[in-house]
Design an enzyme around this catalytic site. Sequence first.
Site, PDB file in Angstrom:
ATOM      1  N   ASN A  10      30.710  56.445  11.545  1.00 24.79           N
ATOM      2  CA  ASN A  10      30.995  57.388  12.634  1.00 24.79           C
ATOM      3  C   ASN A  10      30.496  58.745  12.156  1.00 24.79           C
ATOM      4  O   ASN A  10      31.128  59.366  11.312  1.00 24.79           O
ATOM      5  CB  ASN A  10      32.497  57.414  12.940  1.00 24.79           C
ATOM      6  CG  ASN A  10      32.835  58.456  13.993  1.00 24.79           C
ATOM      7  OD1 ASN A  10      31.946  59.024  14.636  1.00 24.79           O
ATOM      8  ND2 ASN A  10      34.130  58.721  14.174  1.00 24.79           N
ATOM      9  N   TRP A  11      29.367  59.151  12.684  1.00 27.97           N
ATOM     10  CA  TRP A  11      28.767  60.406  12.226  1.00 27.97           C
ATOM     11  C   TRP A  11      29.504  61.633  12.743  1.00 27.97           C
ATOM     12  O   TRP A  11      29.245  62.741  12.291  1.00 27.97           O
ATOM     13  CB  TRP A  11      27.294  60.464  12.667  1.00 27.97           C
ATOM     14  CG  TRP A  11      26.383  59.660  11.810  1.00 27.97           C
ATOM     15  CD1 TRP A  11      26.693  59.066  10.619  1.00 27.97           C
ATOM     16  CD2 TRP A  11      25.000  59.366  12.057  1.00 27.97           C
ATOM     17  NE1 TRP A  11      25.589  58.417  10.114  1.00 27.97           N
ATOM     18  CE2 TRP A  11      24.534  58.596  10.974  1.00 27.97           C
ATOM     19  CE3 TRP A  11      24.111  59.684  13.085  1.00 27.97           C
ATOM     20  CZ2 TRP A  11      23.223  58.131  10.899  1.00 27.97           C
ATOM     21  CZ3 TRP A  11      22.812  59.224  13.009  1.00 27.97           C
ATOM     22  CH2 TRP A  11      22.367  58.461  11.922  1.00 27.97           C
ATOM     23  N   LYS A  12      30.378  61.439  13.743  1.00 28.67           N
ATOM     24  CA  LYS A  12      31.062  62.588  14.359  1.00 28.67           C
ATOM     25  C   LYS A  12      30.013  63.609  14.809  1.00 28.67           C
ATOM     26  O   LYS A  12      28.935  63.200  15.250  1.00 28.67           O
ATOM     27  CB  LYS A  12      32.094  63.165  13.369  1.00 28.67           C
ATOM     28  CG  LYS A  12      33.017  62.053  12.834  1.00 28.67           C
ATOM     29  CD  LYS A  12      34.222  62.531  12.104  1.00 28.67           C
ATOM     30  CE  LYS A  12      35.065  61.332  11.682  1.00 28.67           C
ATOM     31  NZ  LYS A  12      36.309  61.704  11.017  1.00 28.67           N
ATOM     32  N   HIS A  96      39.245  57.951  19.521  1.00 30.90           N
ATOM     33  CA  HIS A  96      39.356  58.436  18.137  1.00 30.90           C
ATOM     34  C   HIS A  96      40.447  59.504  18.072  1.00 30.90           C
ATOM     35  O   HIS A  96      40.631  60.266  19.024  1.00 30.90           O
ATOM     36  CB  HIS A  96      38.005  59.003  17.681  1.00 30.90           C
ATOM     37  CG  HIS A  96      37.959  59.264  16.206  1.00 30.90           C
ATOM     38  ND1 HIS A  96      38.527  60.392  15.654  1.00 30.90           N
ATOM     39  CD2 HIS A  96      37.463  58.529  15.184  1.00 30.90           C
ATOM     40  CE1 HIS A  96      38.359  60.329  14.333  1.00 30.90           C
ATOM     41  NE2 HIS A  96      37.721  59.211  14.027  1.00 30.90           N
ATOM     42  N   GLU A  98      40.540  62.262  16.698  1.00 27.25           N
ATOM     43  CA  GLU A  98      40.043  63.623  16.937  1.00 27.25           C
ATOM     44  C   GLU A  98      39.944  63.901  18.431  1.00 27.25           C
ATOM     45  O   GLU A  98      40.203  65.018  18.882  1.00 27.25           O
ATOM     46  CB  GLU A  98      38.692  63.815  16.218  1.00 27.25           C
ATOM     47  CG  GLU A  98      38.905  63.939  14.711  1.00 27.25           C
ATOM     48  CD  GLU A  98      37.739  63.446  13.855  1.00 27.25           C
ATOM     49  OE1 GLU A  98      36.627  63.295  14.366  1.00 27.25           O
ATOM     50  OE2 GLU A  98      37.977  63.219  12.648  1.00 27.25           O
ATOM     51  N   GLU A 168      43.116  53.707  12.278  1.00 29.61           N
ATOM     52  CA  GLU A 168      42.789  54.877  11.467  1.00 29.61           C
ATOM     53  C   GLU A 168      44.011  55.777  11.352  1.00 29.61           C
ATOM     54  O   GLU A 168      44.299  56.561  12.263  1.00 29.61           O
ATOM     55  CB  GLU A 168      41.653  55.676  12.128  1.00 29.61           C
ATOM     56  CG  GLU A 168      40.372  54.902  12.271  1.00 29.61           C
ATOM     57  CD  GLU A 168      39.160  55.824  12.339  1.00 29.61           C
ATOM     58  OE1 GLU A 168      38.275  55.658  11.483  1.00 29.61           O
ATOM     59  OE2 GLU A 168      39.120  56.716  13.193  1.00 29.61           O
ATOM     60  N   GLY A 174      39.340  61.959   6.485  1.00 33.66           N
ATOM     61  CA  GLY A 174      38.703  63.144   5.915  1.00 33.66           C
ATOM     62  C   GLY A 174      39.530  63.826   4.844  1.00 33.66           C
ATOM     63  O   GLY A 174      39.247  64.951   4.443  1.00 33.66           O
ATOM     64  N   SER A 214      38.877  57.585   4.949  1.00 34.76           N
ATOM     65  CA  SER A 214      38.434  57.744   3.562  1.00 34.76           C
ATOM     66  C   SER A 214      37.963  56.429   2.922  1.00 34.76           C
ATOM     67  O   SER A 214      38.254  56.176   1.755  1.00 34.76           O
ATOM     68  CB  SER A 214      39.529  58.419   2.720  1.00 34.76           C
ATOM     69  OG  SER A 214      39.807  59.717   3.232  1.00 34.76           O
ATOM     70  N   GLY A 235      33.691  57.620   8.163  1.00 32.56           N
ATOM     71  CA  GLY A 235      33.208  58.946   8.536  1.00 32.56           C
ATOM     72  C   GLY A 235      32.301  59.523   7.469  1.00 32.56           C
ATOM     73  O   GLY A 235      31.101  59.222   7.401  1.00 32.56           O
ATOM     74  N   GLY A 236      32.866  60.343   6.597  1.00 29.82           N
ATOM     75  CA  GLY A 236      32.098  61.082   5.594  1.00 29.82           C
ATOM     76  C   GLY A 236      31.079  60.257   4.829  1.00 29.82           C
ATOM     77  O   GLY A 236      29.923  60.663   4.678  1.00 29.82           O
TER      78      GLY A 236
HETATM   79  P1  13P Z   1      36.518  59.597   6.902  1.00 29.44           P
HETATM   80  O1  13P Z   1      35.877  58.334   6.424  1.00 29.44           O
HETATM   81  O2  13P Z   1      35.651  60.814   6.687  1.00 29.44           O
HETATM   82  O3  13P Z   1      37.901  59.742   6.385  1.00 29.44           O
HETATM   83  O4  13P Z   1      36.641  59.472   8.507  1.00 29.44           O
HETATM   84  C1  13P Z   1      37.226  58.349   9.045  1.00 29.44           C
HETATM   85  C2  13P Z   1      37.002  58.360  10.508  1.00 29.44           C
HETATM   86  O5  13P Z   1      37.580  59.144  11.236  1.00 29.44           O
HETATM   87  C3  13P Z   1      36.051  57.397  11.067  1.00 29.44           C
HETATM   88  O6  13P Z   1      36.124  57.344  12.454  1.00 29.44           O
END
Ligand code: 13P
Length: 252
Positions: A10-12, A96, A98, A168, A174, A214, A235-236
Amino acid sequence: MSRKPLLAGNWKMFKTSAQAREFFADLIKLTQFKADREVAFGVPFPTLEASVQAAHGTPVIIAAQDVYWENEGAFTGEVSAPMIAATGAGAVIIGHSERRQMFGDTGEWVNKKVKATLAAKLMPIVCVGESLAEREANKTFDVLDTQLTEGLAGFTPADMTTVVIAYEPVWAIGTGKTATPEMAEEVHAHIRKWLAGRFDQAVADNTRILYGGSVKPDNVAKLMSQADIDGALVGGASLEAASFAKIIDFDA
Ligand code: 13P
């Protein structure tokens, strides 16, 4: 029971089309895309088409990170499921944390978005998860049950064929704080039991439940070894081809 592992990035709000092309060119050099697992990427809307083109010839499924539930109309700023499908994308990340926390996505919206995604023959990746305060108040299962009940309202077992759930925990996103494999497994097993109760045992057995929060090259194998963890939403660590290649190539 057949649940093919799904490793999804997930590149956000990261990467332009040029950066996406560069990323996939690098990723293709770093992995053979093992046949026993699927790979997907949630990319920003303006990057969908370039990502689909750059990943062409690989098994990678390109996903949008949100969708609006009407097909077209006067909805400034929104993007519909048929528009996403027309880019060649194959999936949509929905609900998500967010989006729920910062943009007001409700359970009812999530439900409408899943419905629109299924109607466009795209794979919905439906995110659920509790906050730290909710976990500390022992409300994790209640919160998840509510999110699942609202998000999947009105669906039949047949509708569930392509639905993917992503657990999640908000406190693990993050932050570098991963749920331990045992903590994640406990929740995944709960979600599977919920699916059996709400739908039937076949839906419970066949629905993929991803863990997100994470996930890194050094913890993915341990998480994936848990019975009810069927993949990851990353994500990251999905932003760099080198780290994501290690995640998708984890030793099963
Ligand atoms: P991280 O892997 O950066 O913690 O993010 C997880 C996430 O929100 C994937 O959708």
